[in-house]
Design an enzyme around this catalytic site. Structure first.
Site, PDB file in Angstrom:
ATOM      1  N   HIS A   1       0.824  -1.215   0.000  1.00  0.00           N
ATOM      2  CA  HIS A   1       0.000   0.000   0.000  1.00  0.00           C
ATOM      3  C   HIS A   1       0.855   1.261   0.000  1.00  0.00           C
ATOM      4  O   HIS A   1       0.375   2.338   0.298  1.00  0.00           O
ATOM      5  CB  HIS A   1      -0.957   0.012   1.198  1.00  0.00           C
ATOM      6  CG  HIS A   1      -1.673  -1.283   1.406  1.00  0.00           C
ATOM      7  ND1 HIS A   1      -1.174  -2.272   2.225  1.00  0.00           N
ATOM      8  CD2 HIS A   1      -2.811  -1.779   0.864  1.00  0.00           C
ATOM      9  CE1 HIS A   1      -1.979  -3.328   2.189  1.00  0.00           C
ATOM     10  NE2 HIS A   1      -2.978  -3.058   1.371  1.00  0.00           N
TER      11      HIS A   1
HETATM   12  S1  FES Z   1       1.732  -0.522   3.377  1.00  0.00           S
HETATM   13 FE1  FES Z   1       0.147  -1.936   3.785  1.00  0.00          FE
HETATM   14  S2  FES Z   1       1.228  -3.687   4.476  1.00  0.00           S
HETATM   15 FE2  FES Z   1       2.780  -2.238   4.110  1.00  0.00          FE
END
Ligand code: FES
Length: 183
Positions: A148
């Site tokens: 993410h």
């Molecule tokens: S940014 Fe979501 S698990 Fe690392």
């Protein structure tokens, strides 16, 4: 009345015998529970091989400046980074009041050149990239979590993206100049 007295006397003997039997049974029963509980309680103590796995010793000597290695501690990846002077300087130049999880770089390592981090993104548990040369390391040159988009700096602190906290520093100590014991 005499019969009653005999009955009473006989009943008293019976009660005494019954009490004795109950007491004996109770003692044997308690001992039985204690004996049967021992293997169970003993089995709850961690075995020596399990205790050995709770720590991981790492020989740092092959890790050159600017290189990283990943080891396994308790089934979890741990990043060990031999930081460059530039990485240390960048990590220490940060105004920590601007950080989401404000921890000075000096509080995150025992020796400035060695950074030790649990290699699990605190957001949802992915393993960030940046351990191998050529992998993306994000805008701050540390680690990049592709899941993410969390970005960590050269101290493993969250700088951008959804991770609520920095990469965790595990418990460890130096056992000599070039070895650490994690755990
Ligand atoms: S940014 Fe979501 S698990 Fe690392």
């Amino acid at each position: 009345m005499t019969v009653k007295a005999q009955d009473a006397g006989s009943g008293g003997d019976d009660e005494t015998r019954r009490d004795f039997l109950l007491l004996t049974t109770s003692i044997v029963g308690t001992a039985g529970v204690a004996l049967s509980a021992w293997p169970f309680i003993d089995s709850m103590n961690p075995a020596a091989d399990v205790l050995a796995l709770s720590t991981t010793e790492v020989d740092l000597s092959p890790v050159e400046v600017g290189q990283s290695t990943t080891v396994v501690w308790r089934g979890t990846p741990v990043f060990v980074r031999h930081r460059t002077e530039q990485e240390i300087t960048a990590a220490r130049a940060v105004d920590i009041s601007t950080l989401r999880d404000p921890v000075p770089d000096e509080d995150r390592e025992i020796k400035p050149e060695w950074l030790v981090l649990v290699g699990i993104c605190p957001h949802l548990g992915c393993i960030p990239l940046g351990q191998k040369s050529g992998q993306p390391r994000g805008q701050w040159g540390g680690w990049f979590c592709p899941c993410h988009g969390s970005q960590f700096d050269t101290s493993g602190r969250i700088r951008k993206g959804p991770s609520p906290t920095n990469l965790v520093v595990p418990p460890y100590k130096f056992t000599d100049e070039t070895s650490i014991l994690i755990g």
